[in-house]
Design a protein around this motif. Structure first.
Motif, PDB file in Angstrom:
ATOM      1  N   VAL A  20       0.981  -1.246   0.138  1.00 58.87           N
ATOM      2  CA  VAL A  20       0.048  -0.127   0.111  1.00 58.87           C
ATOM      3  C   VAL A  20       0.871   1.237   0.102  1.00 58.87           C
ATOM      4  N   VAL A  21       0.518   2.196  -0.967  1.00 52.79           N
ATOM      5  CA  VAL A  21       1.713   3.202  -1.158  1.00 52.79           C
ATOM      6  C   VAL A  21       1.257   4.490   0.014  1.00 52.79           C
ATOM      7  N   TRP A  22       2.475   4.612   0.496  1.00 55.39           N
ATOM      8  CA  TRP A  22       2.407   5.910   1.346  1.00 55.39           C
ATOM      9  C   TRP A  22       1.314   5.840   2.361  1.00 55.39           C
ATOM     10  N   ILE A  23       0.991   5.045   3.021  1.00 58.64           N
ATOM     11  CA  ILE A  23      -0.008   4.976   4.055  1.00 58.64           C
ATOM     12  C   ILE A  23       0.120   6.232   5.127  1.00 58.64           C
ATOM     13  N   PRO A  24       1.223   6.561   5.694  1.00 60.30           N
ATOM     14  CA  PRO A  24       1.408   7.855   6.669  1.00 60.30           C
ATOM     15  C   PRO A  24       0.763   8.946   5.870  1.00 60.30           C
ATOM     16  N   LEU A  61       3.466  15.774   9.448  1.00 58.59           N
ATOM     17  CA  LEU A  61       3.969  14.589  10.165  1.00 58.59           C
ATOM     18  C   LEU A  61       3.848  13.349   9.298  1.00 58.59           C
ATOM     19  N   GLY A  62       2.671  13.343   8.541  1.00 58.71           N
ATOM     20  CA  GLY A  62       2.405  12.311   7.716  1.00 58.71           C
ATOM     21  C   GLY A  62       3.467  12.270   6.605  1.00 58.71           C
ATOM     22  N   ILE A  63       3.704  13.372   6.083  1.00 57.12           N
ATOM     23  CA  ILE A  63       4.982  13.635   4.992  1.00 57.12           C
ATOM     24  C   ILE A  63       6.133  13.118   5.465  1.00 57.12           C
ATOM     25  N   VAL A  64       6.400  13.817   6.841  1.00 61.33           N
ATOM     26  CA  VAL A  64       7.718  13.226   7.239  1.00 61.33           C
ATOM     27  C   VAL A  64       8.177  11.896   7.430  1.00 61.33           C
ATOM     28  N   LEU A 121      10.548   4.923   7.551  1.00 57.83           N
ATOM     29  CA  LEU A 121      10.035   4.029   8.917  1.00 57.83           C
ATOM     30  C   LEU A 121       9.202   2.998   8.487  1.00 57.83           C
ATOM     31  N   GLY A 122       8.775   2.803   7.382  1.00 56.29           N
ATOM     32  CA  GLY A 122       7.738   1.761   6.580  1.00 56.29           C
ATOM     33  C   GLY A 122       6.229   2.390   6.823  1.00 56.29           C
ATOM     34  N   ASP A 123       5.499   1.668   5.907  1.00 55.37           N
ATOM     35  CA  ASP A 123       4.124   2.259   5.801  1.00 55.37           C
ATOM     36  C   ASP A 123       3.292   2.095   7.243  1.00 55.37           C
ATOM     37  N   PHE A 124       3.257   0.912   7.788  1.00 58.35           N
ATOM     38  CA  PHE A 124       2.230   0.704   9.039  1.00 58.35           C
ATOM     39  C   PHE A 124       2.944   1.099  10.192  1.00 58.35           C
ATOM     40  N   TRP A 125       4.162   1.079  10.458  1.00 55.51           N
ATOM     41  CA  TRP A 125       4.900   1.922  11.501  1.00 55.51           C
ATOM     42  C   TRP A 125       4.612   3.336  11.412  1.00 55.51           C
ATOM     43  N   GLY A 126       4.788   4.026  10.192  1.00 57.92           N
ATOM     44  CA  GLY A 126       4.785   5.392  10.154  1.00 57.92           C
ATOM     45  C   GLY A 126       3.139   5.697  10.340  1.00 57.92           C
ATOM     46  N   ALA A 127       2.496   4.782   9.959  1.00 55.41           N
ATOM     47  CA  ALA A 127       0.670   5.249  10.313  1.00 55.41           C
ATOM     48  C   ALA A 127       0.517   4.911  11.725  1.00 55.41           C
ATOM     49  N   ALA A 128       1.274   3.950  12.397  1.00 56.39           N
ATOM     50  CA  ALA A 128       1.088   3.743  13.720  1.00 56.39           C
ATOM     51  C   ALA A 128       1.592   5.019  14.568  1.00 56.39           C
ATOM     52  N   VAL A 129       2.796   5.512  14.023  1.00 54.82           N
ATOM     53  CA  VAL A 129       3.216   6.493  14.869  1.00 54.82           C
ATOM     54  C   VAL A 129       2.446   7.881  14.764  1.00 54.82           C
ATOM     55  N   LEU A 130       1.946   8.132  13.523  1.00 53.66           N
ATOM     56  CA  LEU A 130       1.074   9.182  13.149  1.00 53.66           C
ATOM     57  C   LEU A 130      -0.077   9.186  14.027  1.00 53.66           C
TER      58      LEU A 130
END
Lengths: 208, 106
Positions: A120-124, A157-160, A166-175
């Protein structure tokens, strides 16, 4: 005088966010999303689990709303009264923008599925855009500036996070986690102020 | 030098029932929401219970608002909502007020 009348009406629209419960509910919702994305990353679930994702979101949103309303009936309404907000469907511009945004989002998701894109592209970024959109709509309706700030921050933050690798799901989790913490902070501050500024009205002896 | 008397007369033609400050505040609040209860209106307007009851009764008698007694869980509520007629009347009132003040600021 006309401005004062407008301000009275505006305060009624903002009432939903006066007691801090809406922000706390939103914080819990984002926390659930953070846990979900974290689990997706750890368990490496299949793409089919997106069905569970939607189910989880709807059940959680419904449950949180129920709990929030239940608590509000016991804490807010006896203190400062009950206000039922307009559905928002009266504002055709707002409704149009919301429908367009949802269609664009669904179109994007459909495109990624049809093209067989495995990851999945750029989930964050996608989450950042969704959070920013929701915050902007809330800010526009209530004229509460803090939601505009939160929306801009979520997008940033999503763009950063997307660029951080960090990875798609980790990024989304952090966001989601950071957004939930901010919402909790908003909620606690607002709730504290609300509790200290209001008290339950008790009837005087001659009014019973 | 000719003066257009229209702005002045626009103020004399306003609905007196709405022109009373407490009632215009009540209508301003109710026009922004679907419904609000007695306690909320009491806090927002700063009126006493007796005064608010009188103003609400007048607005209800004119057909500008609807009052309904109901329950939210176990909490008894007196819900007030603006009618279409009330919304129209309040919009007209605001329009007349704007016309008057707009001319006055020139």
């Amino acid at each position: 005088m006309d401005n004062n009348l407008k301000a009275s009406g505006q305060r009624a629209v903002q009432y939903w966010f006066k007691d801090g419960l809406a922000e706390l509910g939103g914080g819990v919702m984002c926390l659930i999303l953070a846990v979900y994305f974290g689990l997706q990353q750890i368990l490496q679930s299949s793409q089919g689990s997106f069905a569970i994702f939607f189910l989880l979101v709807f059940v959680a949103a419904f449950g949180i709303r129920k709990v929030m309303l239940w608590y509000r009936e016991r804490s807010t309404y006896p203190r400062t009264g009950f206000v039922s907000a307009k559905s928002g469907l009266e504002n055709h511009w707002l409704l149009g923008v919301s429908i367009l945004f949802t269609l664009l989002l669904l179109g994007f998701m459909l495109y990624t599925i049809i093209r067989g894109i495995q990851t999945v592209v750029w989930i964050p970024v996608l989450c950042g855009v969704i959070f920013a959109f929701i915050c902007t709509m809330v800010g526009y309706q209530t004229k509460l500036v803090r939601f505009y700030y939160l929306g801009a921050f979520c997008l940033f933050l999503g763009i950063v996070l997307a660029l951080s690798g960090l990875g798609d799901f980790w990024g989304a989790a952090v966001l989601s986690l950071v957004t939930s913490l901010i919402l909790f902070a908003y909620g606690i501050i607002t709730r504290w102020a609300y509790i200290h500024q209001t008290k339950t009205i008790t009837e005087n002896a001659d009014e019973r | 030098m000719s003066v257009n008397p229209q702005p002045i007369t626009s103020l004399t033609n306003v609905d007196r029932l709405i022109h009373e400050p407490s009632r215009s505040i009540i209508l301003a609040i109710l026009s922004a929401v679907q419904s609000a209860d007695f306690l909320y209106l009491l806090r927002e307007t700063g009126l006493t219970k007796g005064n608010l009851t009188v103003h609400l009764s007048k607005l209800e008698a004119a057909g500008f608002i609807k009052i309904e007694k109901t329950y939210k869980g176990k909490l008894p509520l007196t819900l007030c909502s603006i009618t279409n007629e009330g919304e129209q009347a309040f919009e007209n009132y605001r329009k007349q007020l704007r016309e008057f003040l707009g001319e006055e600021h020139k």
